[in-house]
Write an enzyme that holds these catalytic residues in place. Structure first.
Site, PDB file in Angstrom:
ATOM      1  N   ASP A 238     154.149  60.246-107.181  1.00 32.38           N
ATOM      2  CA  ASP A 238     154.030  61.784-106.836  1.00 32.38           C
ATOM      3  C   ASP A 238     154.631  62.627-107.813  1.00 32.38           C
ATOM      4  O   ASP A 238     155.106  62.408-108.784  1.00 32.38           O
ATOM      5  CB  ASP A 238     155.516  61.665-105.736  1.00 32.38           C
ATOM      6  CG  ASP A 238     155.476  63.017-105.235  1.00 32.38           C
ATOM      7  OD1 ASP A 238     154.928  63.520-104.349  1.00 32.38           O
ATOM      8  OD2 ASP A 238     156.689  63.841-105.512  1.00 32.38           O
ATOM      9  N   GLU A 311     149.364  61.059-108.694  1.00 31.44           N
ATOM     10  CA  GLU A 311     149.102  62.656-108.191  1.00 31.44           C
ATOM     11  C   GLU A 311     148.750  63.592-109.347  1.00 31.44           C
ATOM     12  O   GLU A 311     149.896  64.229-109.732  1.00 31.44           O
ATOM     13  CB  GLU A 311     150.137  63.035-107.370  1.00 31.44           C
ATOM     14  CG  GLU A 311     149.809  64.302-106.464  1.00 31.44           C
ATOM     15  CD  GLU A 311     150.791  65.010-105.946  1.00 31.44           C
ATOM     16  OE1 GLU A 311     150.553  65.972-104.965  1.00 31.44           O
ATOM     17  OE2 GLU A 311     152.088  64.890-106.088  1.00 31.44           O
TER      18      GLU A 311
HETATM   19  C1  GLC Z   1     154.034  65.841-103.994  1.00 33.73           C
HETATM   20  C2  GLC Z   1     153.815  65.474-102.572  1.00 33.73           C
HETATM   21  C3  GLC Z   1     154.174  66.578-101.623  1.00 33.73           C
HETATM   22  C4  GLC Z   1     155.697  66.774-102.045  1.00 33.73           C
HETATM   23  C5  GLC Z   1     155.883  67.028-103.169  1.00 33.73           C
HETATM   24  C6  GLC Z   1     157.308  67.188-103.843  1.00 33.73           C
HETATM   25  O1  GLC Z   1     152.987  67.042-104.292  1.00 33.73           O
HETATM   26  O2  GLC Z   1     152.437  65.108-102.244  1.00 33.73           O
HETATM   27  O3  GLC Z   1     153.984  66.283-100.299  1.00 33.73           O
HETATM   28  O4  GLC Z   1     155.965  67.752-101.112  1.00 33.73           O
HETATM   29  O5  GLC Z   1     155.251  66.110-104.260  1.00 33.73           O
HETATM   30  O6  GLC Z   1     157.723  65.780-103.722  1.00 33.73           O
END
Ligand code: GLC
Ligand code: CA
Length: 596
Positions: A238, A311
């Site tokens: 993440d 991500e």
């Molecule tokens: C990422 C996740 C999102 C979350 C953020 C903080 O972007 O996909 O859903 O709110 O991280 O953890």
């Protein structure tokens, strides 16, 4: 792959390795999932557990709900599921605020339910990936509860504490600098007990960990090992580019509009660049270290590779390439190519350029193609026109599955679920929408319950409970039950594309070459592998019918076998005149081999 000089050299160097791995791949089809490199042509499915299926009728989806639908996922052709966080959490950011990394939130079930899910998935050759949030924890995590107790607590330097500017014994002064949270307003939160500010890139209840502290590294290596021992196949990391911040704490630059004026974002804050708090190079060291840890689990006891998905929202393909790491220090196998997936506009020229980037500029790495997730409005809202949405979703999903690489999609995309945002502020659940209303309505609209049936609550639960988010009215016609077995449905289209990806040699090992590259209305490409006739793919990006001629160098005219086309769309028999209806798709294979 385009045979540029660069890729030719890399390919020559790896010729032997490729030869060996192809031989293995052929002998074991179709059980791709047992391969060490099972992820290279894999189909990943993102599940938001809260919204997938509610087995105990409390309005919140759970692990048993997922287990109950594994046959559906197997039928669809999914190789692996990524579960967004199901660890114990105060649920401020619906699981992305984790208070214990080695347990399951009781709302979602027990550890026994989790083990059962992994075992049942395994029986169906479906692997399970966990979400790993390393940038921050919940403010209720024991590390942070300790950290905020006193300045000399052993956990103090696990987080990012700073004095205010001009702080005195009685005055908290100003925030340390202008850094902002991605969820709106200052990224600094004052803590009265120890009279310092802590940094949070996301919500106030999500304090950032201090990755300059080696103890934080070790803690996460232990957490990865905990889950890998349970048989998970890897992780989606993440917000991974946000681990480090500028040690000099310099202000972010203010962004200006085209008239040279600073502008306000949806939260009403002055919009800032993020070069001081995002994508700092130190992240690579951490990922290489984590990968080394996970690779220890590629043994007979744990067959196949552990896969790291990132991500990775990045500005260009050069930055994306860095995420793969090097041969000596690998990082992600599959960082998300968000440059392609979030173009958010049906523009042939941009799509072609981004697909060429992925083909030419990622070396010998595998692109991870993705168009949707739980943080963005669904496909209808970003690519649809309100009239041809299903056909446009066929166009997008064809890029997803018929391009070279691994494919990742979001639950409900396969049936065409529609973004359904709240209409009243009091109904908003997502902190982003609570802070940003009305300009920014948050992410509830793309997190509504999975639509299984046309019945009450769309079959998400027994209809006695109230689902945590309302079921969209479109569930009456957009649902698994009605689409399953229906030849013209989007669900059938997904199944057929995935079948092609897995069974047609041009798809599972072919290169990708753009065709008809001056065309601004139709995107076309060729997939080609040794020992099989080439396959052509043509996508109409307009609402008017189009015809394209794809005869060209290496592609002589000839009859085509249609592999897949938009249901009811015009027929095509020759490469010279491929007929496409509005937003039509055509995939066909030449009837003969090409000798080069
Ligand atoms: C990422 C996740 C999102 C979350 C953020 C903080 O972007 O996909 O859903 O709110 O991280 O953890
Ligand atoms: Ca439940």
């Amino acid at each position: 792959m385009h045979w540029t000089r660069k890729t030719a050299i890399i390919a020559a160097a790896l010729l032997l390795a490729t030869f060996v791995s192809k031989a293995v791949a052929q002998s074991s089809q179709p059980e791709v999932s047992k391969e060490k490199n099972w992820w290279r042509n894999a189909v990943f499915y993102e599940i938001y557990p809260r919204s997938f299926a509610d087995s105990n009728n409390d309005g919140i989806g759970d692990l048993k709900g997922i287990t109950a639908h594994l046959d559906y996922l197997k039928e669809l052709g999914v190789d692996a599921i990524w579960l967004t966080p199901c660890y114990p959490s105060p649920q401020v950011d619906f699981g992305y605020d984790i208070s214990d990394y080695e347990a399951i939130d009781p709302k979602y079930g027990t550890m026994a339910d989790f083990d059962h899910l992994v075992a049942e998935a395994g029986k169906r050759h479906i692997r399970v990936l966990m979400d790993m949030v390393m940038n921050h924890t919940s403010d209720k995590h024991k590390w942070f509860l300790q950290s905020r107790l006193s300045k000399d607590n052993p956990y103090r330097d696990w987080y990012m504490w700073h004095d205010g500017q001009g702080e005195t014994a009685t005055d908290k002064g100003q925030v340390p600098n202008n850094w902002q949270s991605d969820f709106g307003h200052s990224a600094w939160e004052w803590d009265d007990k120890t009279r310092q500010y802590y940094y949070h890139k996301f919500y106030i209840q999500q304090p950032d960990l201090n990755w300059n502290n080696p103890k934080v590294h070790q803690a996460f290596k232990d957490i990865l090992a905990f889950w890998l021992k349970k048989g998970v196949a890897g992780f989606r990391f993440d917000a991974i580019t946000t681990l480090f911040e500028d040690p000099q704490m310099r202000d972010e630059d203010v962004l200006h509009d085209k008239n040279g004026q600073p502008f306000k974002n949806a939260y009403g804050d002055t919009a800032l660049n993020d070069t001081r708090t995002n994508n700092l190079p130190e992240v690579h060291t951490v990922m290489a270290e984590m990968r080394q840890e996970a690779d220890k689990f590629s043994t007979d006891k744990y067959p196949g590779s552990r896969v790291f998905i990132g991500e990775t929202y990045l500005p260009n393909v050069a930055e994306l390439l860095k995420q793969y790491g090097t041969f000596e220090h690998p990082e992600f196998q599959l960082p998300m190519d968000t440059q392609l997936g979030f173009i958010n506009k049906l523009d042939v020229v941009t799509f072609r350029a981004r697909l060429e980037d992925a083909e030419d500029d990622l070396g010998n790495n595998v692109p991870l193609i993705i168009f949707d997730n739980h943080d963005n409005p669904r496909l209808d809202a970003r690519y649809g026109d309100g009239v041809h949405d299903t056909d446009i979703e066929r166009v997008i999903s064809t890029i997803l599955f018929a391009s070279r690489g691994a494919s990742l999609f979001y639950y409900g995309d396969e049936i065409g679920m529609k973004t359904t945002p709240p209409t009243r502020k009091e109904d908003v659940k997502d902190p982003v929408g609570i802070t940003g209303w009305p300009k920014e309505k948050g992410r509830d609209g793309e997190r509504t319950p999975m639509q299984w049936t046309p019945g009450p609550n769309a079959g998400f639960d027994d209809a006695k409970a109230k689902p945590w988010l309302p079921v969209p009215p479109s569930a009456a016609t957009i649902n698994v039950q009605m689409e399953q077995g229906s030849p013209a449905s989007l669900l059938t289209w997904y199944e057929e594309l995935i079948r092609l990806k897995k069974t047609n040699r041009a798809f599972f090992e072919g290169s990708d070459t753009m065709l008809d590259t001056e065309n601004t209305k139709v995107l076309s490409w060729k997939r080609e592998a040794a020992g099989a006739p080439p396959v052509v793919v043509a996508l109409n990006f307009t609402a008017e019918p189009q015809t394209v001629n794809l005869v060209g160098p290496g592609l002589p005219d000839g009859a085509l076998n249609t592999l897949l086309k938009t249901p009811g769309g015009p027929s095509t028999t020759s490469l010279k005149a491929i007929q496409l209806g509005p937003y039509g798709v055509y995939i066909g294979q030449l009837q003969f081999m090409i000798s080069h």
